[in-house]
Design a protein around this motif. Structure first.
Motif, PDB file in Angstrom:
ATOM      1  N   UNK A 305       0.834  -1.206   0.000  1.00  8.65           N
ATOM      2  CA  UNK A 305       0.000   0.000   0.000  1.00  8.65           C
ATOM      3  C   UNK A 305       0.868   1.256   0.000  1.00  8.65           C
ATOM      4  N   UNK A 306       2.002   1.209   0.674  1.00  8.98           N
ATOM      5  CA  UNK A 306       2.891   2.371   0.699  1.00  8.98           C
ATOM      6  C   UNK A 306       3.528   2.635  -0.664  1.00  8.98           C
ATOM      7  N   UNK A 307       3.869   1.573  -1.395  1.00 12.38           N
ATOM      8  CA  UNK A 307       4.352   1.778  -2.761  1.00 12.38           C
ATOM      9  C   UNK A 307       3.372   2.675  -3.511  1.00 12.38           C
ATOM     10  N   UNK A 308       2.095   2.278  -3.476  1.00  9.98           N
ATOM     11  CA  UNK A 308       1.072   3.008  -4.221  1.00  9.98           C
ATOM     12  C   UNK A 308       0.883   4.425  -3.673  1.00  9.98           C
ATOM     13  N   UNK A 345       0.649   3.534 -13.582  1.00  5.74           N
ATOM     14  CA  UNK A 345       0.445   2.097 -13.766  1.00  5.74           C
ATOM     15  C   UNK A 345       1.152   1.301 -12.672  1.00  5.74           C
ATOM     16  N   UNK A 346       2.371   1.730 -12.323  1.00 14.98           N
ATOM     17  CA  UNK A 346       3.071   1.045 -11.223  1.00 14.98           C
ATOM     18  C   UNK A 346       2.326   1.249  -9.904  1.00 14.98           C
ATOM     19  N   UNK A 347       1.794   2.433  -9.690  1.00 18.73           N
ATOM     20  CA  UNK A 347       0.955   2.675  -8.508  1.00 18.73           C
ATOM     21  C   UNK A 347      -0.209   1.692  -8.463  1.00 18.73           C
ATOM     22  N   UNK A 352      -3.370  -2.869  -6.587  1.00 20.13           N
ATOM     23  CA  UNK A 352      -4.170  -4.042  -6.964  1.00 20.13           C
ATOM     24  C   UNK A 352      -3.735  -5.270  -6.170  1.00 20.13           C
ATOM     25  N   UNK A 353      -2.418  -5.496  -6.101  1.00 20.66           N
ATOM     26  CA  UNK A 353      -1.922  -6.658  -5.361  1.00 20.66           C
ATOM     27  C   UNK A 353      -2.352  -6.568  -3.894  1.00 20.66           C
ATOM     28  N   UNK A 354      -2.205  -5.400  -3.304  1.00 22.45           N
ATOM     29  CA  UNK A 354      -2.571  -5.202  -1.904  1.00 22.45           C
ATOM     30  C   UNK A 354      -4.057  -5.455  -1.683  1.00 22.45           C
ATOM     31  N   UNK A 355      -4.884  -4.794  -2.478  1.00 23.22           N
ATOM     32  CA  UNK A 355      -6.329  -4.844  -2.234  1.00 23.22           C
ATOM     33  C   UNK A 355      -6.915  -6.216  -2.533  1.00 23.22           C
ATOM     34  N   UNK A 356      -6.486  -6.832  -3.626  1.00 22.05           N
ATOM     35  CA  UNK A 356      -7.052  -8.134  -3.974  1.00 22.05           C
ATOM     36  C   UNK A 356      -6.596  -9.227  -3.016  1.00 22.05           C
ATOM     37  N   UNK A 357      -5.380  -9.120  -2.535  1.00 19.55           N
ATOM     38  CA  UNK A 357      -4.895 -10.096  -1.556  1.00 19.55           C
ATOM     39  C   UNK A 357      -5.725 -10.023  -0.285  1.00 19.55           C
TER      40      UNK A 357
END
Length: 641
Positions: A305-308, A345-347, A352-357
């Motif tokens: 989430x911090x990446x984004x 897109x990288x955000x 996406x990975x965070x939320x879907x996981x």
């Protein structure tokens, strides 16, 4: 040494079919990667001591415009064709990069050079600066150094470019994210406290024991690895910390602005904006790859989430102005529209990975179940810079679970599982060796390599001397490696196959806990490092009390140096500043000598004599301490018990 097998017909078909999943028609990266090229390195680079640092011919088998061989995933082959390009590049006026396994960025400011990140090796960094000066005729002094984050491949070469005396005098500041204590803690602590385990795992994840060929290592995805990790790390502690977003520094006559981005790709990380040339770097939070939320080599789990969050904040602050994004790995991105699309897109990738996981976690799925389900939407996954060249979607989903929910996967059977070798013996006893062996053969015969690896694992762990089972499992691992898009997965599988066939290779390839980093450790961290060597059960019966005086740079004036007391009691080593009245022995000397003494007390007499240490008290303390200190095996088993 056993020869590698060729790709099976099943693997060849898997890799041919994979082409349809990728945007192979998009060739823009091949133009961008060569943009601004000024000069290459010699075919071979040597250190001042005559050691080979880099051999460009190591990657000759990765030919341009050649389709991927059957033994390499086509996406990874394409990335390797790009990443093998190295040398000196002009990014924009005033900004240059020396590209090796990790980039050295040189900002040619009006009043001097500002160097951002230094690669892994002192000799390579020195050669990079020499190439820049020779090609551009630029003899401006280095006036500032910047570390973007706490990983060794970004500070390791610093002493090849920066004179430590210039830093000590204040002539050259070293700017880094976080407090100085925090940066040191993570840069040094992460690479030293677990250095032996991390180094061994790195040998697996980066393919450092594999041959350079299309059946071996084909780059590390974000670095060529054509230096074979022949690295000599160095370290100089930061002097100028960045602890909040919006801080500015004037360096070489240009203004630099920083966005503090902790707990992202590294525990301490920052983005850098240079308004004079409208140039931006998000360090390793934005790259031509999906990054790791959890590194397989071993490091702290990161916050997707911090990446984004920080990528979006970067877009808000500088998105309207930015004209180029340059990274510490791979090649730049040019043009406002292209850069902002890349960062957005990288955000979205990490969000996406965070939320879907976590959506699936809240549905009750385990990490492994979620990892098998989550797929990227085409709008994200079809972007080459979001593919799996450093991180992998499968383990990143599991990493989000680990970050937010801890180690337990939610299955009660996994709370206290049997040890793998005990579990293996019971399975073999229940099913029988012949039946398991046949099942492994049948799985390999149908291309079901994941199942083959798992079922044969029982035989290998039940009896590590079972050569037939090990060779079969090696065959299965090898084919999984050939199919992998993630270079770390490929390297792990192929190294596992090699180790199963030939045994552990007693070859030291890279050590993150080297002398330079140990000596750079704050004294408190040095005691932490010594503490993880204590054998708890043995130390439960021993009591040791030492007074220590650290002399040398940074120590208080006076004969006693900086005073510390260290004690071992109840199986635990503790230390604190100051001396204790009940110490059994007092020893005083320079930090290097004290580190050698405490890490190898069995040879205390020789160390004391060599360094002329001052010692007062009971010398039998060294024998007691030596009896509880562990010695780490740098080549411990991985693929067998």
């Amino acid at each position: 040494m056993a020869e590698a097998q060729q790709a099976s017909s099943f693997t060849a078909q898997v890799n041919r079919d994979a082409v349809a999943r990728y945007a192979m028609q998009d060739r823009e990266d091949f133009a961008d990667v060569d943009r601004g090229f000024l000069a290459g390195f010699p075919d071979q680079l040597f250190s001042d001591e005559g050691e080979l640092l880099r051999d460009a011919h190591m990657l000759d088998y990765i030919a341009d415009d050649t389709p991927a061989p059957d033994s390499v995933n086509p996406s990874l082959w394409r990335q390797s064709q790009l990443i093998k390009r190295e040398g000196l590049y002009k990014v924009v006026d005033g900004l240059y990069q020396v590209r090796l396994s990790a980039n050295i960025t040189i900002v040619d400011a009006p009043e001097g050079l500002v160097v951002i990140d230094f690669g892994t090796d002192v000799g390579l960094a020195k050669a990079g600066l020499e190439l820049f000066r020779r090609e551009l005729g630029n003899d401006k002094p280095v006036v500032a150094a910047i570390y973007t984050h706490t990983h060794f491949d970004h500070y390791g070469g610093v002493k090849g470019i920066v004179d430590e005396a210039d830093v000590a005098s204040g002539k050259v500041p070293i700017i880094a994210p976080g407090t100085i204590a925090s940066f040191n803690k993570y840069a040094i602590g992460e690479n030293v406290i677990t250095g032996n385990a991390m180094s061994r795992r790195m040998a697996y994840t980066f393919g450092l024991l594999l041959p350079h060929c299309d059946c071996g290592v084909v780059t590390g995805g974000i670095g060529s690895e054509d230096d074979g990790f022949r690295t000599r790390f160095s370290y100089i502690a930061p002097t100028d910390p960045i602890t909040r977003t919006g801080e500015k520094r004037t360096l070489g006559g240009w203004e630099f602005e920083f966005l503090y981005a902790p707990d992202t790709e590294a525990p301490e990380e920052m983005h850098i904006w240079i308004p004079a040339i409208k140039a931006l770097t998000c360090a390793e939070n934005a790259n031509h790859t999906m990054h790791n939320i959890q590194t397989i080599r071993g490091a702290r789990t990161r916050d997707a989430r911090n990446f984004a969050r920080y990528l979006d904040e970067t877009l808000v602050r500088w998105g309207a102005e930015v004209q180029v994004h340059y990274g510490p790995h791979t090649w730049p991105v040019w043009g406002n529209e292209t850069v902002t699309e890349f960062l957005a897109s990288q955000r979205d990738l990490y969000k996406y990975i965070h939320d879907q996981s976590l959506r699936l976690a809240n549905q009750g799925l385990t990490p492994l179940e979620a990892a098998e389900i989550v797929e990227l939407p085409d709008a994200i996954g079809q972007k080459w810079f979001n593919r799996y060249y450093h991180g992998g979607l499968h383990h990143n989903v599991r990493a989000v679970f680990h970050k937010e929910l801890g180690f337990w996967d939610g299955d009660p059977a996994s709370i206290m599982p049997l040890l793998p070798q005990d579990d293996a013996r019971r399975h073999v006893g229940l099913i029988g060796r012949d039946r398991i062996l046949q099942e492994g053969r049948d799985a390999i015969g149908t291309g079901d390599y994941r199942w083959a690896v798992q079922v044969l694992h029982h035989l290998v762990f039940a009896d590590p001397a079972d050569a037939e089972a090990k060779n079969l499992q090696a065959d299965a691992y090898e084919q999984l490696g050939y199919q992998a898009e993630v270079p770390q997965y490929r390297a792990i599988f192929l190294t596992a196959a090699q180790e199963l066939r030939d045994g552990v290779r007693a070859k030291s390839v890279v050590h993150t806990d080297n002398l330079d980093t140990i000596l750079a450790m704050p004294i408190e961290l040095l005691f932490d490092f010594i503490g993880v060597h204590v054998i708890g059960k043995a130390a439960a019966e021993v009591e040791v009390r030492l007074n220590l005086g650290f002399t040398g740079p940074g120590s208080p004036e006076g004969e006693g140096g900086e005073p510390w007391t260290m004690w071992v009691r109840h199986g635990v080593l503790n230390a604190r500043p100051g001396h204790a009245a009940d110490a059994q022995l007092t020893v005083t000397g320079p930090k290097a000598a004290m580190a050698a003494l405490l890490l190898d007390p069995a040879h205390a007499a020789a160390v004391i004599a060599k360094y002329g240490l001052t010692v007062d008290g009971d010398p039998s303390v060294w024998e007691s301490l030596a009896s509880v200190m562990d010695v780490f095996d740098p080549e411990f088993n991985i693929v067998t018990p």
